[in-house]
Scaffold this active site. Structure first.
Site, PDB file in Angstrom:
ATOM      1  N   ASP A 176      23.636  -1.841  45.481  1.00  0.00           N
ATOM      2  CA  ASP A 176      22.811  -2.752  46.296  1.00  0.00           C
ATOM      3  C   ASP A 176      23.260  -4.213  46.199  1.00  0.00           C
ATOM      4  O   ASP A 176      22.895  -5.020  47.042  1.00  0.00           O
ATOM      5  CB  ASP A 176      21.338  -2.681  45.851  1.00  0.00           C
ATOM      6  CG  ASP A 176      20.786  -1.267  45.891  1.00  0.00           C
ATOM      7  OD1 ASP A 176      21.335  -0.450  46.653  1.00  0.00           O
ATOM      8  OD2 ASP A 176      19.814  -0.985  45.167  1.00  0.00           O
TER       9      ASP A 176
ATOM     10  N   THR B 242      25.217  -1.750  40.490  1.00  0.00           N
ATOM     11  CA  THR B 242      24.387  -1.232  41.587  1.00  0.00           C
ATOM     12  C   THR B 242      25.124  -1.387  42.910  1.00  0.00           C
ATOM     13  O   THR B 242      25.755  -2.419  43.167  1.00  0.00           O
ATOM     14  CB  THR B 242      23.003  -1.912  41.731  1.00  0.00           C
ATOM     15  OG1 THR B 242      22.432  -1.499  42.972  1.00  0.00           O
ATOM     16  CG2 THR B 242      23.021  -3.425  41.706  1.00  0.00           C
TER      17      THR B 242
ATOM     18  N   GLY C 231      20.089   4.331  39.017  1.00  0.00           N
ATOM     19  CA  GLY C 231      20.843   5.105  40.004  1.00  0.00           C
ATOM     20  C   GLY C 231      22.329   4.973  39.726  1.00  0.00           C
ATOM     21  O   GLY C 231      22.806   3.894  39.412  1.00  0.00           O
TER      22      GLY C 231
ATOM     23  N   ARG D   6      17.972  -0.915  49.076  1.00  0.00           N
ATOM     24  CA  ARG D   6      16.606  -1.301  48.676  1.00  0.00           C
ATOM     25  C   ARG D   6      16.124  -2.501  49.482  1.00  0.00           C
ATOM     26  O   ARG D   6      16.210  -2.490  50.693  1.00  0.00           O
ATOM     27  CB  ARG D   6      16.551  -1.610  47.170  1.00  0.00           C
ATOM     28  CG  ARG D   6      16.363  -0.412  46.313  1.00  0.00           C
ATOM     29  CD  ARG D   6      15.779  -0.757  44.976  1.00  0.00           C
ATOM     30  NE  ARG D   6      16.559  -1.762  44.286  1.00  0.00           N
ATOM     31  CZ  ARG D   6      16.271  -2.228  43.092  1.00  0.00           C
ATOM     32  NH1 ARG D   6      15.217  -1.764  42.445  1.00  0.00           N
ATOM     33  NH2 ARG D   6      17.001  -3.144  42.506  1.00  0.00           N
TER      34      ARG D   6
ATOM     35  N   ARG E  98       7.329   2.551  29.142  1.00  0.00           N
ATOM     36  CA  ARG E  98       6.331   3.233  29.984  1.00  0.00           C
ATOM     37  C   ARG E  98       6.922   4.557  30.419  1.00  0.00           C
ATOM     38  O   ARG E  98       7.434   4.691  31.535  1.00  0.00           O
ATOM     39  CB  ARG E  98       5.984   2.369  31.207  1.00  0.00           C
ATOM     40  CG  ARG E  98       5.125   1.153  30.869  1.00  0.00           C
ATOM     41  CD  ARG E  98       4.944   0.221  32.050  1.00  0.00           C
ATOM     42  NE  ARG E  98       6.188  -0.418  32.423  1.00  0.00           N
ATOM     43  CZ  ARG E  98       6.701  -1.472  31.783  1.00  0.00           C
ATOM     44  NH1 ARG E  98       6.086  -1.997  30.759  1.00  0.00           N
ATOM     45  NH2 ARG E  98       7.844  -2.002  32.172  1.00  0.00           N
TER      46      ARG E  98
ATOM     47  N   ASP F  19      18.631  -4.291  37.726  1.00  0.00           N
ATOM     48  CA  ASP F  19      17.581  -5.172  37.196  1.00  0.00           C
ATOM     49  C   ASP F  19      16.577  -4.416  36.326  1.00  0.00           C
ATOM     50  O   ASP F  19      16.151  -4.912  35.276  1.00  0.00           O
ATOM     51  CB  ASP F  19      16.861  -5.926  38.330  1.00  0.00           C
ATOM     52  CG  ASP F  19      16.187  -4.988  39.314  1.00  0.00           C
ATOM     53  OD1 ASP F  19      16.832  -4.001  39.720  1.00  0.00           O
ATOM     54  OD2 ASP F  19      15.021  -5.233  39.676  1.00  0.00           O
TER      55      ASP F  19
ATOM     56  N   ASP G 217      22.220  -6.511  44.286  1.00  0.00           N
ATOM     57  CA  ASP G 217      21.032  -7.380  44.344  1.00  0.00           C
ATOM     58  C   ASP G 217      20.630  -7.942  42.982  1.00  0.00           C
ATOM     59  O   ASP G 217      19.464  -8.254  42.756  1.00  0.00           O
ATOM     60  CB  ASP G 217      19.849  -6.593  44.957  1.00  0.00           C
ATOM     61  CG  ASP G 217      19.453  -5.381  44.122  1.00  0.00           C
ATOM     62  OD1 ASP G 217      20.183  -5.039  43.163  1.00  0.00           O
ATOM     63  OD2 ASP G 217      18.408  -4.780  44.421  1.00  0.00           O
TER      64      ASP G 217
END
Ligand code: F6P
Length: 368
Positions: A147, A145, A12, A191, A79, A117, A149
């Protein structure tokens, strides 16, 4: 041929990304490196979209919001979602071999990743895959971020801007709440961490702050509002983190995106809290969801400085010959940590956080 660095802004977006691009690229260019700007996070690596940045491109962007390179919070080369199966789950492919081939062909020796992360995990998985394939790929992280975090650093760039946007919004909401004698609930991002709610709540003297780390109780919040009302405070402000949840209850999820490495999009707790307060107290209650406003626009001055320090540290580490590190701030000092440190972890608000302790002393209610 000049040594090459790949530069990615992933996950983000947040204010300060362009300041990081500038802080990495200018010193790198001066030291004779070519800096390949990779578009749209790791998606650009998967789709081979990148170009050598010029001095002109990285100049004059310090205060610009967003990222001139674009970003994506969906593309993980290990992935990579190529479609949705009949079971509704994403069909994943491992695109790391193709990315490594491109990295080898483009002679990228170091990948500098401004990310959270998830992006640090992707970068270190890529470095490990390169190692297994017999290539050498150095990865450097710049902690990004809103956040805040990320494990390993006490602050990430973007956070201070998000807090100041949220605080300005709450200040504005407060005057209209006072005029109409209402409860106003403001839902902020973050989050599963309550950093934005805690800091914006404290900065605005919010009456109730709800964070994911402290499950809340609707009755306790309603009591707090009622008591305030009895004491002549005919309005109340509740600052709620999107990841806050009632004791014994569930997270409020607004959307599930199976193609994303982090498929849960949070949202909805602000409305639930406003509805329950109104139901219990009879006081008119409204809610505002700040959403992506917190991620947009120009970074505040402190974030410009932090982005500059962290970005410059990343390139300085390359010049010092360090490998697989993330620039970080610890005890107020610029430092660096193993890039694996933040992988798969989230730094949440600890019980003894000084800001929370001060808020408790000032009788801020945490909804419990
Ligand atoms: O991690 C940054 C963040 O803004 C979170 O606070 C929020 O939960 C999430 O990203 C929103 O993601 P998206 O931009 O995909 O809606």
């Amino acid at each position: 041929m000049a040594k090459r660095i790949g530069l990615i802004t992933a996950g983000g977006d947040c204010p300060g990304l362009n300041a990081v691009i500038r802080a990495v690229a200018k010193p790198a260019m001066r030291e004779g490196f070519e800096v390949l700007g990779i578009y749209d996070g790791f998606l650009g690596l998967i789709e081979n979209r990148m170009h050598v940045l010029s001095w002109a491109e990285v100049s004059g962007i310090l205060a610009q919001g967003g990222t001139i390179l674009g970003s994506s919070n969906k593309a993980n080369p290990a992935r990579f979602a190529v479609g949705i199966g009949a079971d509704g789950k994403a069909i994943m492919e491992d695109r790391r071999p193709q990315c490594l081939e491109l990295i080898r062909r483009e002679k990228i020796e170091t990948l500098i990743v401004a990310g959270g992360d998830g992006s640090m995990t992707i970068a270190s998985e890529l470095a490990a895959a390169a190692h297994q394939a017999g290539h050498s790929l150095n990865v450097m992280g710049v902690p990004k971020t809103i956040d805040n975090d990320l494990e390993g650093t006490e602050i990430t760039f973007g956070f201070q801007t998000a807090v100041s946007i949220a605080a300005e919004a709450i200040d504005r909401v407060k005057t209209t709440a006072a005029s109409h004698h209402r409860v106003m609930v403001v839902e902020v991002m973050g989050r599963n961490a309550g950093w934005i709610a805690l800091h914006a709540g404290v900065a605005t003297g919010s009456d109730v702050i709800l964070i994911p780390e402290i499950p809340f109780d609707f009755d306790a919040i309603a009591d707090c509002v009622r008591v305030r009302s009895r004491h002549g405070k005919r309005y109340s402000i509740v600052c709620v983190a999107e990841g806050a949840k009632p004791r014994g209850g569930q997270l409020f999820v607004s959307k599930v995106d199976p193609t994303s490495p982090d498929p849960i999009r949070l949202g909805g707790v602000g409305k639930a809290v406003a509805d329950e307060i109104e139901k219990r107290t009879g006081i008119e209650s409204r809610y505002v969801v700040l959403g992506h406003v917190q991620r947009g626009g120009t970074p505040v001055a402190d974030d410009r400085v932090l982005s500059t320090l962290l970005g410059e540290r990343a390139i300085a580490m390359v010049l010092e010959g360090k490998r697989d590190r993330m620039a970080a701030v610890q005890r107020g000092r610029l430092t660096d940590v193993d890039i694996n440190l933040p992988c798969g972890k989230q730094r949440t608000v600890p019980k003894d956080d000084p800001v929370m302790r001060a808020a408790l002393e000032l009788e801020t209610h945490f909804g419990d």
